[in-house]
Design a protein around this motif. Structure first.
Motif, short mmCIF file in Angstrom:
data_model
loop_
_atom_site.label_atom_id
_atom_site.label_comp_id
_atom_site.label_asym_id
_atom_site.label_seq_id
_atom_site.Cartn_x
_atom_site.Cartn_y
_atom_site.Cartn_z
N THR A 1 0.84 -1.20 0.00
CA THR A 1 0.00 0.00 0.00
C THR A 1 0.87 1.25 0.00
O THR A 1 0.64 2.21 -0.73
CB THR A 1 -0.90 0.01 1.26
N PHE A 2 1.89 1.20 0.84
CA PHE A 2 2.83 2.32 0.98
C PHE A 2 3.51 2.62 -0.36
O PHE A 2 3.51 3.75 -0.84
CB PHE A 2 3.85 1.94 2.05
N LEU A 3 4.03 1.58 -1.02
CA LEU A 3 4.73 1.79 -2.29
C LEU A 3 3.77 2.28 -3.37
O LEU A 3 4.16 3.06 -4.23
CB LEU A 3 5.42 0.49 -2.74
N ASN A 4 2.51 1.84 -3.28
CA ASN A 4 1.51 2.30 -4.24
C ASN A 4 1.28 3.80 -4.16
O ASN A 4 0.86 4.43 -5.11
CB ASN A 4 0.19 1.58 -4.00
N GLN A 5 1.52 4.35 -2.97
CA GLN A 5 1.22 5.76 -2.77
C GLN A 5 2.42 6.66 -3.00
O GLN A 5 2.37 7.86 -2.72
CB GLN A 5 0.69 5.97 -1.34
N THR A 6 3.50 6.09 -3.51
CA THR A 6 4.70 6.91 -3.67
C THR A 6 4.79 7.51 -5.08
O THR A 6 5.87 7.76 -5.57
CB THR A 6 5.97 6.09 -3.41
N GLY A 7 3.63 7.73 -5.71
CA GLY A 7 3.64 8.33 -7.04
C GLY A 7 4.02 9.80 -6.98
O GLY A 7 3.89 10.45 -5.95
#
Lengths: 375, 291
Positions: free
Chosen positions: A149-155
């Motif tokens: 989830t965290f990596l998904n939000q690093t856009g």
């Protein structure tokens, strides 16, 4: 009111040993056969097939790391996929921030160490908090899912490490390719590198159990309290298993990033996280060689199903998992061992050749013949 | 002041859903000792069923009820056909529920496509409380969550069936010796957990867009909540859901949702270190244990 969670015995979680352990001789023979197979394969197959198989090998590394941590170390962990993904990300970030000629080599060596340090941090809280087996499973599962989830939000532009953008759900593209002495590494070299790492890991995991330190690890895995009373530092042993498993999974992740020259949070969906656990359970969780072969077979089958009728592939796979687990409790590896053992004891000294369906059953055959059927 | 109120209502919205999803997961885990990886998919089916029912002309409450019953029936089928062979094999159960989850997600994808455009409206409009406008429906979800939890808690404490379930989860053999049908009790517990997943799916259906993987987004948090809740299914889950909803709302409000997720991860790591028994351990102190 209280509902008891500590009701389950360790054996119910597969922490305790199962009968029919692989034997040292059988494991060595199976390893030699696998090595020969891996050596011959790239010369017998077209280059495209070899390229595709590299991703199979990286998945096999992930699965074997699961066997190391769970089947051998007795740690019911869902964090292996997270360490795999972290390895891929760490490689991409480190290589992307250094010069193109030296960066990839440095990254290849340091990325597993970075992941090892992260695993040590997480493992400290888990093992020195003396977490129970099933709880540990859920905590590591949440850890992996949240990392996804965290990596998904690093856009976006804001999330970068050095020069490398983390890229949100797109992940990191254009991962720096590997150079050795100024020459870019081709498909075959990448294949041999990955296969070498995989085989080294499989050899370590399947032979470690017969060494002195391996006996300590087995004691800790099978009965932590008893091992502790004998003076073993249970927490340190488990942390050691956890971090080495993490580093090995990270090595697989690196090669995955190198293979596709990208990495993304899709490595951390619920499916991807549970898959190594599922494959290890199917193979028989303490069998490194079986797990490697099961991972390769799984990759091959899912690949073919996907290219056949894409949308039904996962349904077939899901139904297959359910049926396999209902028919062969404790994994296919143990089941095949038992069947072959029965066959061998029935037919006396007339040892049959390994089943012709491929080398998939080799280690089970040898394990079965020396362990007397492993009832 | 308005910021405090807005954060509070944000937290209460998440809290209601967290509570129902985690409770279902926690009952199955606590009683059967099985980690149900298909829990999120049961929730997804509940959401789809609700939307279909409402689009067919039924009122929303009836749609949610239907979805709950449907998912409960599905849970019954799942239990009778598959799960009851796996009560003593938790690791195999993980593989099998993983397989079920694969099948459900892919089947939904095949039938309905990757996104469902026909969203249903969330009823009730908005309330204005202390100058902040709050969607009525989301407050209702929270209220339903609390009522369902309290109702189940009472049922577990006061009824014979509830006592049986607790007895079986504590000591299966002894409960069997007292004449309790342990197999049937396990089945009831599993169906109950499934029904809660269906209810949660039905409740969130009007507030989000439907995707085959919508349940997973919630189950991620539910797994963590089950961990930090500890051994007391009801009180622990209640406290953990409240704490996590509040933490998520506060951190998301102040720093953005990115740090909200991160804070939950950090809180979990610290909590399992300083409070290995989870939130239930707080309740062990004599005075509070009566709750």
């Amino acid at each position: 009111m209280t509902l008891s969670i500590g009701r389950l015995r360790p054996s119910a979680l597969g922490i305790q040993s199962r009968s029919g352990h692989p034997s040292p001789g059988g494991s060595r023979i199976a390893l030699l056969l696998c090595t020969a197979g891996f050596l011959i394969f790239p010369f017998a197959a077209p280059e495209y097939t070899v390229l595709v198989s590299v991703s199979f090998l990286t998945f096999a590394i992930l699965t074997v790391s699961q066997v190391h941590v769970w089947g051998f170390g007795g740690i019911f962990s869902f964090a292996q996929a997270a360490f795999y993904a972290l390895g891929a990300y760490a490689y991409a970030v480190i290589a992307g921030n250094l010069d193109a000629d030296i960066g990839p080599i440095v990254a290849l060596v340091t990325a597993p160490l970075v992941v090892l340090a992260l695993a040590a941090f997480l493992g400290f809280f888990i093992f020195y908090g003396r977490m129970g087996a099933l709880l540990l499973g859920i905590v590591t599962l949440s850890f992996s899912l949240m990392l996804g989830t965290f990596l998904n939000q690093t856009g976006g532009e804001n999330y970068h490490i050095g020069k490398v953008l983390l890229g949100g759900y797109n992940g990191i593209n254009n991962v720096a390719p590997l150079f050795v002495g100024g020459v870019p590494v081709g498909t075959t070299t990448l294949y041999f590198l990955t296969a070498a790492v995989l085989l080294a890991g499989v050899a370590a995991v399947s032979l470690l159990r017969f060494w002195r330190i391996g006996i300590g690890i087995r004691a800790v895995a099978e009965h932590p309290v008893r091992a502790e009373l004998f003076g073993y530092n249970v927490r340190a042993y488990r942390l050691g298993i956890f971090v080495t498993g993490a580093a090995f999974a990270a090595a697989g992740g690196e090669f995955y990033a190198l293979w596709g020259s990208y990495t993304s949070p899709t490595l951390l969906t619920l499916q991807s996280i549970t898959l190594p656990v599922v494959i290890a359970a199917i193979a028989g969780r303490d069998r490194a060689i079986s797990a490697m072969l099961a991972a390769l077979v799984y990759s091959l089958v899912s690949q073919n199903l996907a290219s056949g009728g894409a949308s039904y592939a996962l349904i077939v796979l899901g139904v297959g998992l359910v049926v396999v687990m209902l028919v062969t409790p404790g994994g296919v590896g143990g089941w095949v061992t038992k069947q072959v053992g029965r066959l061998l004891s029935g037919s006396g000294k007339d040892a049959p050749a390994p089943p012709s369906k491929g080398s998939g059953q080799v280690d089970r055959v040898t394990a079965g013949s020396t362990a007397g059927g492993g009832a | 002041m308005s910021a405090v109120i807005s954060v509070f209502f944000q937290a209460s919205q998440i809290f209601g859903v967290f509570l129902i999803v985690s409770l279902g997961l926690s009952i199955i885990y606590g009683v059967l000792g099985v980690m149900n990886l298909a829990h999120g998919e049961l929730m997804t089916i509940g959401a789809y069923a609700t939307v279909l029912a409402v689009n067919a002309g039924l009122p929303l409450p009836l749609g949610i009820l239907l979805a709950t019953v449907l998912v409960a029936l599905l849970g019954l089928v799942l239990d009778l056909a598959i799960m009851r062979r796996l009560y003593t094999r938790p690791t195999d159960a993980i593989v099998v529920t993983f397989g079920v989850s694969l099948v459900v997600i892919q089947a939904l994808l095949l039938i309905f496509g990757s996104t469902q455009s026909s969203r249903i409206p969330s009823p009730g409009g908005e309330l204005t409380i202390a100058g902040e406008s709050v969607p009525t429906y989301r407050l209702l979800v929270t209220v339903v969550g609390i009522i369902a939890t309290y109702g189940l808690y009472l049922a577990f404490q006061k009824t014979k069936l509830g006592t049986n379930i607790r007895a079986v989860s504590k000591d299966e053999d002894m409960a069997g010796c007292f004449g309790i049908d342990t197999r049937a009790t396990y089945t009831i517990a599993f169906v109950l957990g499934a029904a809660l997943a269906g209810l949660a799916g039905g409740l969130v259906a009007p507030t989000i867009s439907l995707t085959p993987s919508l349940g997973q987004g919630f189950v991620v948090y539910a797994f963590v909540i089950v961990v930090v809740a500890g051994e007391r299914t009801f009180q622990g889950t209640f406290l953990a859901s409240a704490a996590y909803a509040l933490l998520d709302a506060v951190v998301s409000y102040r720093f953005g949702s990115f740090y909200g997720v991160l804070s939950l991860l950090g809180a979990t790591l610290v909590l399992i270190r300083i409070l290995p028994g989870g939130f239930s351990a707080i309740l062990r102190r004599p005075r509070l244990a009566a709750i």
